[in-house]
Design a protein around this motif. Structure first.
Motif, PDB file in Angstrom:
ATOM      1  N   ASN A 275       0.826  -1.205   0.000  1.00 37.88           N
ATOM      2  CA  ASN A 275       0.000   0.000   0.000  1.00 37.88           C
ATOM      3  C   ASN A 275       0.866   1.264   0.000  1.00 37.88           C
ATOM      4  OD1 ASN A 275      -2.246   1.588   0.040  1.00 37.88           O
ATOM      5  ND2 ASN A 275      -2.626   1.359   2.239  1.00 37.88           N
ATOM      6  N   ASP A 276       1.872   1.265  -0.858  1.00 40.02           N
ATOM      7  CA  ASP A 276       2.831   2.368  -0.871  1.00 40.02           C
ATOM      8  C   ASP A 276       2.610   3.229  -2.111  1.00 40.02           C
ATOM      9  OD1 ASP A 276       4.948   4.060  -0.858  1.00 40.02           O
ATOM     10  OD2 ASP A 276       6.487   2.524  -1.144  1.00 40.02           O
TER      11      ASP A 276
ATOM     12  N   ASP B 191      -2.898   6.809   0.823  1.00 44.66           N
ATOM     13  CA  ASP B 191      -2.810   5.527   1.538  1.00 44.66           C
ATOM     14  C   ASP B 191      -3.683   5.508   2.790  1.00 44.66           C
ATOM     15  OD1 ASP B 191      -1.193   7.402   2.648  1.00 44.66           O
ATOM     16  OD2 ASP B 191       0.493   6.066   3.058  1.00 44.66           O
TER      17      ASP B 191
END
Lengths: 369, 319
Positions: B118-119, B202
């Motif tokens: 999730n970057d 994010d």
């Protein structure tokens, strides 16, 4: 010979003392402090300009470490300077420009004559590409069509062709890397032509138009005690321009004379086109004198309309107005006092002047904003 | 519904980069062809007014510039993009390199980081392969800006319209101030009454926990100046959102941010707004993104700096 000359300039630059006394109204020259003040004003007013540090080993100690020179990138250049050859018919096209704040009561003082206003680009067509002749190469390997033919055959010396594979070998690399990408917007491949067709401008609405762009730097020249302008150009395909190509964007009066290719002082190896500053001070002096007279008139008139009892101060303040820094303080304290043009404006005026040397490079962001 | 099209990045390499690469090659890398990390930047798309004709002319795309090998000052509305340079020692190696494998591996790593970790910081990563002919001052180079091409394609609800159709002037001004303060390349927008809030992409789950779908929108700093085509970064942003939040992203409201200053006088907001639909929810989409050369083909570009670097040629210029 050129190298010796550059060495000489470097030594002369080293030996010349840093200007300490404000001289901007008397001589058109400024001190490093005034350069920083004017630069701060320019970056504040027009954020496309920013300060740069440059190469640390080349830092000048009389300027703040993080304010070594000014830069703006991606300055557009829509057509070649040769298409702007000045004729009598253009005299009517002059118009006054104002670059003061909108709604600024004193904005009239900033009026400026712009020549070629409203001029159509009828000269700038494929039939009249306005090519400036390349300076002949000594080795005879000069390609006549060097800058018309695009990157493929640009300045390819005769002896260079058979040694290393040039670009012609490599486009075969077009490989089956990707399938057709339906979601990629078709981009118009810029043709090899280096001259913008007039018709391209007509259809520009809604189309992506690729134009030459320039990175423009302003450094402080210690010997001449004026700002100095540097240009790095890119063509429509965003590859660096060669010196002959850059000279196409310099007005004919100045190409090969005051504009030369020299080592950029804040980099160890970079070369860039530069406008030689030997005449900057005298030109700036004239321009400042003319503007200052207007500014003083304006301020006097305003002040008269205001309070009459400040008559004496006018003369007092005028005498001290040479001091750049004091000027700013005075301006803050007594806004309606007569102080003439402030040194903060120096670089804004300077850019107007530079715009006359490189008329098609939109260095003068002050009119387009 | 029309297919959503994206305007590709266009690279612009400053000569200082080639000078730096030359120095690195001679003094540090020598024969090593390891990856070198670099940073490029892009900013919002610009248009200028042609003073002679009075027409608005669009200025290329927010150009991707490989500027410095490390570091660099950050201004608001200028986005740094991380990338790697792979420099080949010989022109044969450069020609024969398995670019497909190189690209696919690079894209694979990006996808891993986007979905598993999730970057969002990898969304605008790029790859640059080079061959530097130091004796001739010629630099062959080829950029790739990997983008995940969704299947089925994204579509646009009607067409791109001015941002003012979805936001009030006051909201846009608030957005402008917040973006100027935090410098986010991609951001989530939450409208509540006359106010708007933004967050990094994010934080999707937490930020939108109590927000009805019609008050949500995503935004990004858009390098495209073209009124009906958003820029390349949107592509990976959509892929990223769709993959990580499949249940709530069938319709996405998108704000393409193109304003560096609050309009004053007679100017207008340049940012655009649209609703996009579709996208791929299953599996990893294919990646595309090699840059085309000036001939419009997939192939490397050439920067010939001999006229500006070769001492003998420079001497000829000097009178």
């Amino acid at each position: 010979m050129h190298a010796i000359q550059q060495q000489y300039w470097a030594v002369r630059d080293y030996l010349s003392p840093v200007l300490r006394e404000s001289k901007f109204k008397e001589h058109g020259r400024i001190t490093p402090e005034e350069f920083v003040a004017a630069g701060d004003f320019l970056t504040y007013k027009f954020p496309v300009w920013s300060w740069e540090k440059g190469d640390a080993s080349k830092a000048r100690e009389f300027l703040p470490a993080d304010k070594q020179y000014l830069v703006t990138r991606g300055v557009p250049c829509l057509r070649r300077a040769t298409s702007l050859a000045y004729t009598d018919a253009d005299e009517d096209a002059e118009r006054l420009l104002s670059f003061g704040d909108a709604g600024d009561v004193a904005s009239k003082e900033d009026e400026w004559v712009e020549t070629h206003a409203g001029r159509q680009s009828h000269l700038d067509s494929g039939a009249n590409p306005g090519v400036i002749d390349d300076i002949p190469d000594l080795d005879g390997g000069h390609d006549e069509d060097g800058f018309v033919g695009g990157v493929a055959n640009m300045s390819l010396g005769a002896d260079a062709a058979n040694e290393t594979p040039d670009l012609d070998d490599i486009p075969d690399m077009e490989e089956d890397l990707e399938e057709d990408d339906a979601a990629a917007a078709p981009s118009k491949p810029a043709a090899a032509a280096t001259v913008l067709e007039a018709s391209d401008i007509e259809v520009a609405k809604g189309n992506l138009l690729q134009v030459r762009t320039y990175d423009v730097m302003i450094t402080y020249d210690k010997y001449y005690q004026t700002p100095r302008i540097w240009l790095l150009g890119y063509d429509e395909n965003r590859t660096p321009l060669t010196p002959p190509q850059i000279f196409q964007d310099v007005s004919a009066d100045h190409a090969f004379k005051t504009v030369t290719i020299e080592g950029f002082p804040h980099s160890t190896s970079l070369q860039a086109a530069s406008v030689h500053p030997c005449k900057h001070a005298s030109v700036m002096k004239k321009v400042i004198e003319r503007m200052n007279a207007g500014v003083v008139e304006e301020q006097k008139a305003q002040r008269k309309a205001g309070a009459k009892d400040k008559d004496k101060k006018k003369w007092f303040s005028r005498r001290t107005s040479g001091q750049g820094k004091d000027d700013r303080v005075a301006a803050g304290a007594e806004e309606d006092d007569v102080e003439g043009m402030r040194v903060d404006f120096y670089l804004v005026v300077f850019l107007k002047f530079i715009a006359s040397i490189v008329p098609t490079i939109e260095v003068d962001s002050t009119t387009s904003m | 519904m029309p297919v959503l099209q994206f305007a590709s990045f266009a690279s612009l390499v400053q000569p200082t980069f080639w000078h730096e690469l030359t120095r690195l090659k001679l003094e540090v890398l020598r024969l090593s062809d390891d990856h070198i990390p670099v940073t490029a930047t892009y900013s919002v798309g610009k248009t200028i007014k042609d003073r002679n004709t009075g027409q608005e002319i669009e200025l290329g795309l927010g150009k991707s510039r490989a500027v410095r090998v490390a570091g660099g000052s950050q201004h608001a509305f200028i986005v740094g993009a991380p990338g790697i340079v792979k420099n080949f020692n010989t022109v044969e190696e450069f020609k024969d390199a398995d670019k497909k494998a190189l690209f696919n591996q690079f894209a694979e790593e990006m996808w891993e980081a986007m979905v598993k970790n999730n970057d969002p910081s990898v969304l605008n990563k790029f790859l640059l392969i080079t061959f530097a002919d130091l004796k001739k001052y010629k630099y062959h180079y080829w950029f790739a800006f990997p983008a995940f091409a969704a299947q089925p394609l994204w579509e646009i609800d009607s067409e791109w319209s001015s941002a003012t159709t979805a936001f009030t002037n006051a909201q846009l001004s608030i957005l402008h101030d917040k973006l100027a303060a935090q410098s986010l390349p991609y951001f989530l927008i939450r409208r509540s009454g006359s106010n708007v809030e933004i967050a990094s992409v994010d934080e999707y789950g937490d930020f939108y926990a109590d927000t009805p779908e019609e008050s949500r929108a995503v935004g990004f700093i858009d390098p495209s100046p073209h009124p009906s085509t958003p820029g390349w970064p949107l592509r990976n942003l959509l892929a990223y959102l769709r993959a990580n939040n499949p249940s709530t992203t069938r319709y996405i409201q998108v704000l393409c941010w193109r304003d560096t200053e609050i309009p004053h006088g007679g100017s207008h907001w340049k940012s655009t707004f649209g609703v996009v639909i579709g996208g791929q929810t299953q599996g990893k989409p294919n990646a595309v993104g090699w840059e085309k050369n000036p001939q419009g083909k997939l192939g490397p570009r050439l920067a010939d700096l001999a006229p500006m670097m070769d001492p003998s040629r420079l001497a000829d210029q000097a009178v």
